[in-house]
Design a protein around this motif. Structure first.
Motif, short mmCIF file in Angstrom:
data_model
loop_
_atom_site.label_atom_id
_atom_site.label_comp_id
_atom_site.label_asym_id
_atom_site.label_seq_id
_atom_site.Cartn_x
_atom_site.Cartn_y
_atom_site.Cartn_z
N PRO A 117 5.10 -10.76 8.59
CA PRO A 117 4.17 -9.62 8.59
C PRO A 117 3.92 -9.14 7.17
N HIS A 118 2.72 -8.68 6.96
CA HIS A 118 2.33 -8.23 5.63
C HIS A 118 2.76 -6.80 5.39
N ARG A 119 3.08 -6.53 4.14
CA ARG A 119 3.27 -5.14 3.75
C ARG A 119 2.14 -4.79 2.82
N GLY A 120 1.36 -3.87 3.21
CA GLY A 120 0.19 -3.57 2.40
C GLY A 120 -0.88 -4.62 2.65
N VAL A 121 -1.84 -4.65 1.80
CA VAL A 121 -2.94 -5.59 1.93
C VAL A 121 -2.79 -6.66 0.87
N GLN A 122 -2.72 -7.89 1.29
CA GLN A 122 -2.57 -8.96 0.32
C GLN A 122 -3.94 -9.50 -0.03
N MET A 123 -4.13 -9.69 -1.31
CA MET A 123 -5.40 -10.22 -1.76
C MET A 123 -5.14 -11.39 -2.69
N LEU A 124 -5.94 -12.41 -2.55
CA LEU A 124 -5.83 -13.53 -3.48
C LEU A 124 -6.83 -13.30 -4.59
N PRO A 136 -9.30 -11.15 0.76
CA PRO A 136 -8.14 -10.77 1.57
C PRO A 136 -7.47 -11.98 2.22
N SER A 138 -5.31 -13.29 5.37
CA SER A 138 -5.11 -12.85 6.74
C SER A 138 -3.69 -13.04 7.23
N CYS B 237 -3.62 -15.76 -8.13
CA CYS B 237 -2.68 -14.65 -8.18
C CYS B 237 -2.72 -13.90 -6.87
N PHE B 239 -2.33 -10.35 -5.19
CA PHE B 239 -2.30 -8.92 -5.45
C PHE B 239 -1.90 -8.22 -4.16
N PHE B 241 -1.98 -4.92 -2.49
CA PHE B 241 -2.59 -3.60 -2.55
C PHE B 241 -1.91 -2.69 -1.54
#
Lengths: 281, 386
Positions: A117-124, A136, A138, B237, B239, B241
């Motif tokens: 599960p993700h913590r926060g929003v992961q962005m590449l 983003p 998913s 990378c 990130f 957020f």
């Protein structure tokens, strides 16, 4: 922050969300995910398959089968185990290039994924032409090698080894914490009685839980878990085409990653939403 | 603590002592594991000291590969040096700060993905792996340093004896084990007999070094990514957020958004109905508005700080997150065409957090704005409950 801090560089940030991106984590420290050169030479490639509903992926990496680093006997043994395991779980690969005549051997490492599960929003983010492109992510999956063929083999050897061994000596599953365990409680009482005066105590222990497991006593959580596991096992695999970094398809996907429109997007939330949303949650 | 066998016998080998010395605890408060070999590292010539160094290798906690490792750190050093502080092996052992070097090392190898499989000889099979096309600058310097030093120590090869550099064992063959990554010591040439003082200093020095390195690497990263036209878009990378990510939409005047059908490629993976997982709002709905456009700027400051400025006064701080030492792939899953395309390996992780000053100011503004002003409030005494 000191006020003399000056900006050296200012990079525009662009956002796009066209693709369905994932992060895959592998237990590899110093090498990329590759098929060994010997396997590459013989035409084997990395393959992948997915169970979309259960969100489980498997990546099969061909193993190095050169004689100096591969034990053929064990390879055949495990291969057979893997074949049996596949048959049991109904995930056997159809058609194996004339494999019917040949003895199966373990020639690939299966990496199975587990979603994190993700913590926060992961962005590449990729810096391209002095611009930071964000996208983003998913899902994040962690891959580990599965050795389920060992289960089958150990099961066979156990069956062969202990035919007359009763359920007492068998290492059954640990007692279900939800189910009552009256056995140990009774034994304790017995001990206490003898500690005082030497009284004869007769204790009979009656196990309310069978080895088979009384389903009605299972708690809801366990039922749910079992249901999930069963659903996952029932789902069939869908084969995926694995395109490595250097392939054309990967290049094409990478092109789709980037943001191409240079219009400014309108932001409808504020910095305060970070706190207020957290308060609501 | 001396480096002789007697000295190390008094100290527990595998578990660090309970009394926490400041040098033993990392910034995060976790224990740093220290291993000291029982025998001092000696410059070794081929086969002789092998039986001696084998007991030393039992200290090493490298899982099952201890033997080779123990020898490796002893032999490959070259030159009499104070005993090596061996760090625990494994993907998490290097700790958050040190992992940066390992990830950069691996990244260099990935630049040339598949070596030519033409060679079938066992010894030469892995040879192509190490010759990377685009080595990192740091790594190259380190390698050159090492090569120069290592050149000296090898004696001539006798018949039937092959000289192996233990640090490069991993490059001999595809299936060869990996050597433990060496820590770069600031004082490599010092042969100080007073090992305790040196080690304590070395540890502290390394800590600060590592933290500085983090900021430096971030500094280098963005500059490198910027001006390196050849390796453009090779650095992926991650990130992280804070949630929720600000919502963006196309300009209000642009009504095309609603008409454009959602392309299948942008659909997220659907979820089984009874599975409960903490998911992002973005991904749980299958109707995702396709976004494409400019959202803000990344500002790089001279002090090394990074800020992201988005619309609506959103200011975020970018800092390096703990770098994983394992391999991570960014992958595009195309369910429509049943394709799994690897976009690349992740290079760095960054943590994005709201800039506290901006956030507090905005919260104040929000609070003062939402307060309903009662008639004659100025005359009333305010009871501040917050």
């Amino acid at each position: 922050m000191n006020e003399q801090d000056e900006i050296i560089n200012r990079m525009p940030i662009r956002l796009s969300n066209r693709l369905s991106l994932q992060i895959h984590q592998f237990p590899l420290l110093s090498r990329p995910l590759q098929a060994p050169p010997s396997a590459e030479a013989s035409g084997k490639r990395i393959t992948a398959r997915i169970k979309p509903q259960s969100r489980v992926l498997e990546i099969h990496v061909p193993a190095d089968t050169r004689t100096e680093v591969y034990n053929s006997e064990r390879g055949h043994e495990f291969g057979k185990g893997q074949l049996d395991d596949d048959r049991e779980k109904n995930q056997e690969r159809k058609g194996g290039k004339g494999r019917e005549g040949e003895e199966p051997r373990l020639a690939e490492i299966r990496l199975r994924s587990e979603e994190i599960p993700h913590r926060g929003v992961q962005m590449l983010g990729i810096v391209h032409e002095n611009e930071l492109h964000l996208h983003p992510i998913s899902a994040t999956h962690q891959f580990r090698p599965t050795l389920t063929y060992l289960d089958i083999l150990s099961r066979k050897s156990k069956r062969r080894g202990g035919d007359d061994s009763d359920s007492d000596s068998d290492d059954g599953p640990p007692p279900d914490p939800d189910e009552p365990v009256p056995v140990t409680a009774a034994k304790k009482k017995e001990k206490k009685a003898t500690a005082g005066d030497a009284k004869e105590v007769q204790v009979s222990a009656r196990r309310t839980d069978d080895k088979a497991g009384n389903l009605s006593q299972l708690s809801n959580a366990r039922k749910e878990m079992l249901a999930i596991i069963r659903a996952e096992q029932d789902e069939s695999w869908q084969d995926l085409q694995f395109c490595g970094m250097t392939t054309e398809e990967a290049g094409h996907s990478l092109d789709q990653f980037f943001s191409y429109r240079s219009e400014e997007l309108h932001c409808s939330t504020d910095v305060t939403t970070f706190l207020t949303a957290a308060q609501k949650a | 603590m001396s480096e002789t066998t007697s000295g190390s016998g008094s100290k527990p080998k595998a578990i660090s002592s309970l009394a926490k010395r400041p040098s033993e605890v990392t910034r995060q408060g976790t224990q740093k594991l220290k291993f000291v070999p029982t025998l001092p590292a000696r410059r070794s010539k081929d086969a002789e000291p092998v039986p001696d160094t084998i007991p030393a290798s039992s200290n090493d906690r490298g899982r099952g590969r201890g033997r080779g490792r123990g020898e490796g750190s002893g032999r490959g050093r070259g030159g009499p040096r104070p005993p090596v502080e061996m760090v625990a092996s494994g993907p998490f052992a290097l700790g958050p700060a040190m992992a940066g070097t390992s990830s950069s090392r691996r990244f260099a190898q990935a630049a040339t993905p598949i070596p030519a499989p033409s060679k079938t000889k066992a010894s030469s099979l892995g040879a192509g792996l190490s010759q990377t096309a685009a080595p990192k600058i740091k790594r190259e310097e380190h390698k050159l340093e090492k090569d120069e030093q290592d050149e000296e120590i090898y004696s001539d090869a006798d018949e039937g004896v092959e000289i192996i550099d233990m640090e490069n064992v991993g490059q001999m063959d595809w299936m060869a084990p990996d050597s433990i990554i060496k820590e770069k010591t600031k004082r490599p040439k010092k042969e100080d007999p007073d090992a305790t003082v040196n080690i304590a200093n070395a540890l502290d020095g390394d800590e600060d070094e590592a933290d500085e390195k983090d900021l430096e690497t971030m500094f280098d990263d963005f500059n490198k990514m910027n001006y390196d036209a050849d390796n453009d878009s090779q650095y992926l990378c991650l990130f992280q957020f804070p949630s929720p990510f600000p919502t963006f939409s196309a300009q209000l005047s642009d009504t095309m958004q609603t008409d454009v059908p959602v392309t299948p490629g942008s659909k997220k993976v659907t979820f089984a109905p009874d599975v409960k997982l903490e998911t992002e709002d973005l991904s749980s709905t299958s109707e995702v508005k396709e976004l494409d456009g400019l959202i803000g700027h990344l500002e790089v400051y001279r002090s090394g700080a990074r800020k992201i400025r988005l619309g609506n006064g959103i200011v975020l701080d970018v800092s390096p997150a703990s770098q994983p030492s394992f391999l991570e792939h960014a992958v595009h899953l195309d369910m429509k065409e049943n394709k799994l395309a690897i976009l690349g390996e992740l290079f760095r992780h960054y943590l994005v957090a709201p800039d506290i000053d901006a956030l507090l100011n905005a919260m104040d503004a929000l609070d003062s704005g939402s307060q309903t002003v009662l008639a004659g409030e100025e005359n009333l005494i305010r009871m501040d409950i917050t």
